[in-house]
Design an enzyme around this catalytic site. Structure first.
Site, PDB file in Angstrom:
ATOM      1  N   ARG A  51      91.180 -70.082 -70.638  1.00 47.13           N
ATOM      2  CA  ARG A  51      92.400 -70.882 -70.835  1.00 47.13           C
ATOM      3  C   ARG A  51      92.196 -72.136 -71.662  1.00 47.13           C
ATOM      4  O   ARG A  51      92.951 -72.409 -72.603  1.00 47.13           O
ATOM      5  CB  ARG A  51      92.984 -71.337 -69.475  1.00 47.13           C
ATOM      6  N   THR A  52      91.221 -72.934 -71.290  1.00 48.26           N
ATOM      7  CA  THR A  52      91.116 -74.251 -71.920  1.00 48.26           C
ATOM      8  C   THR A  52      90.793 -74.103 -73.408  1.00 48.26           C
ATOM      9  O   THR A  52      91.463 -74.683 -74.264  1.00 48.26           O
ATOM     10  CB  THR A  52      90.050 -75.097 -71.205  1.00 48.26           C
ATOM     11  N   LYS A  80      68.494 -74.504 -79.186  1.00 46.92           N
ATOM     12  CA  LYS A  80      67.220 -74.931 -79.798  1.00 46.92           C
ATOM     13  C   LYS A  80      66.833 -76.330 -79.326  1.00 46.92           C
ATOM     14  O   LYS A  80      65.864 -76.911 -79.810  1.00 46.92           O
ATOM     15  CB  LYS A  80      67.356 -74.956 -81.312  1.00 46.92           C
ATOM     16  N   ARG A 101      83.520 -78.980 -73.557  1.00 42.67           N
ATOM     17  CA  ARG A 101      83.250 -78.613 -72.155  1.00 42.67           C
ATOM     18  C   ARG A 101      81.748 -78.515 -71.986  1.00 42.67           C
ATOM     19  O   ARG A 101      81.049 -77.925 -72.821  1.00 42.67           O
ATOM     20  CB  ARG A 101      83.902 -77.279 -71.805  1.00 42.67           C
ATOM     21  N   HIS A 129      88.517 -82.765 -65.162  1.00 36.34           N
ATOM     22  CA  HIS A 129      89.101 -81.788 -66.095  1.00 36.34           C
ATOM     23  C   HIS A 129      90.483 -82.324 -66.457  1.00 36.34           C
ATOM     24  O   HIS A 129      91.505 -81.800 -66.022  1.00 36.34           O
ATOM     25  CB  HIS A 129      89.181 -80.420 -65.411  1.00 36.34           C
TER      26      HIS A 129
HETATM   27  N1   CP Z   1      91.602 -73.702 -65.857  1.00 36.92           N
HETATM   28  C1   CP Z   1      90.519 -73.562 -66.652  1.00 36.92           C
HETATM   29  O1   CP Z   1      89.804 -74.521 -66.981  1.00 36.92           O
HETATM   30  O2   CP Z   1      90.305 -72.270 -67.037  1.00 36.92           O
HETATM   31  P1   CP Z   1      89.119 -71.817 -68.001  1.00 36.92           P
HETATM   32  O3   CP Z   1      87.828 -72.059 -67.284  1.00 36.92           O
HETATM   33  O4   CP Z   1      89.388 -70.360 -68.300  1.00 36.92           O
HETATM   34  O5   CP Z   1      89.192 -72.682 -69.231  1.00 36.92           O
END
Ligand code: CP
Length: 307
Positions: A51-52, A80, A101, A129
């Site tokens: 999603r993100t 590396k 992320r 998040h």
């Molecule tokens: N909600 C969320 O962060 O989903 P993903 O891990 O698929 O990005």
């Protein structure tokens, strides 16, 4: 240079403006189709995501911009031994804005001090998040009309769940919010949330183990996954992974207008039989993530003077 590390980086008024912009984008898609023409988003994902990452990429493409990036540490020079600091210095020359992320708490913050472009925290370990929280707030506001006067049950992994920590931090700024924190004793919220946020601000909350017992009092039920990747041993994960399963029988105990949210992905914690219940809002929530991320990209690029 303005970055997004935590939902608290935006004031309530700024969040309101962001959600208004997301509303306008949702209603007038063509008006924004070239808003980021010639601009590039980098998605640097050192941890898996559906999603993100894809909603960020969809957001930039919907704005007429370009995207580049990597979807795992293994497919980048992190494999590396390259540091996040060096990576962001390089990416700053390739892109206008970057979503990161990373499994380590604070890695996106480290990136900000070496970046020439806005950095967005797309999830750092068990910490925060913020863009999930923007999605959650936007969904609550869209479906309830406003954010406030709510009893919110948050269920599952409250210890490692970064979506939970960000959401609580954000919601305590709205009026008349009460939390019911539902978890096994091993997965209760960390003290930096319980003591430093909830108790420090005098926010009413209870901590319980039984989901059934509290279902009738909830306006929103925010389910979360027990995250295998955050456990130190497999035995503990197996013991707790199916601790909560929301099914039709439990939904019968809930208010007629209770909303079920979940940041997704789900594993077993919401039975698929709940998906057709009109109160199940988690797929709408995932869809909303595109509009609020479009609004965020536009806002940060404008503030950086890139638009
Ligand atoms: N909600 C969320 O962060 O989903 P993903 O891990 O698929 O990005």
């Amino acid at each position: 240079m303005r970055h997004l590390m935590s939902p608290l980086d935006f004031t309530i008024d700024e969040l309101y403006d962001l959600m208004k912009l997301a509303d306008d984008i949702q209603k007038n898609r063509s008006k924004y189709a070239k808003a980021c023409e010639g601009r590039t988003l980098a998605t640097c994902f050192y941890e898996p995501s559906t999603r993100t990452r894809l909603s960020f990429e969809a957001a930039m493409l919907n704005l007429g911009g370009n995207v580049l990036g990597f979807a795992s540490a293994d497919s980048s020079s992190a494999a590396k031994g390259e540091s996040v600091s060096d990576t962001i210095r390089v990416i700053s020359g390739y892109a206008d804005i970057c979503a990161i992320r990373h499994p380590k708490e604070g890695a996106p913050l480290v990136a900000t001090s070496h970046s020439g472009i806005p950095v967005i925290n797309a999830g750092d370990g068990g910490h925060q998040h913020p863009t999930q929280t923007l999605t959650d707030l936007y969904t609550i506001r869209s479906l309830r009309g406003e954010i406030g006067q709510l009893t919110i049950g948050i269920c599952g992994d409250l210890k490692f769940g970064r979506t939970v920590h960000s959401l609580i931090n954000a919601l305590v700024r709205y009026p008349d919010i009460r939390f019911v924190l539902i978890s096994p004793p091993e997965l209760v919220v960390p003290s930096y949330i319980r003591d430093d946020v909830l108790k420090a601000r005098g926010i009413p909350f209870t901590e319980v183990k039984s989901l059934e017992d509290v279902m009738p009092e909830l306006d929103i039920l925010y389910m979360t996954r027990v995250q295998r990747e955050r456990f130190f041993n497999e035995e503990d994960y197996i013991r707790m992974k199916d601790f909560y399963i929301l099914d039709k029988a439990k939904m019968e105990l809930a208010k007629e207008n209770m909303l079920v949210l979940h940041p997704l992905p789900r594993v077993n914690e919401i039975s698929v039989e709940v998906d057709d219940d009109p109160r199940a809002a988690y797929f709408t929530q995932a869809h909303n993530g595109v509009f609020i991320r479009m609004a965020l990209i536009l806002t940060l690029l404008k503030e950086a003077g890139s638009l």
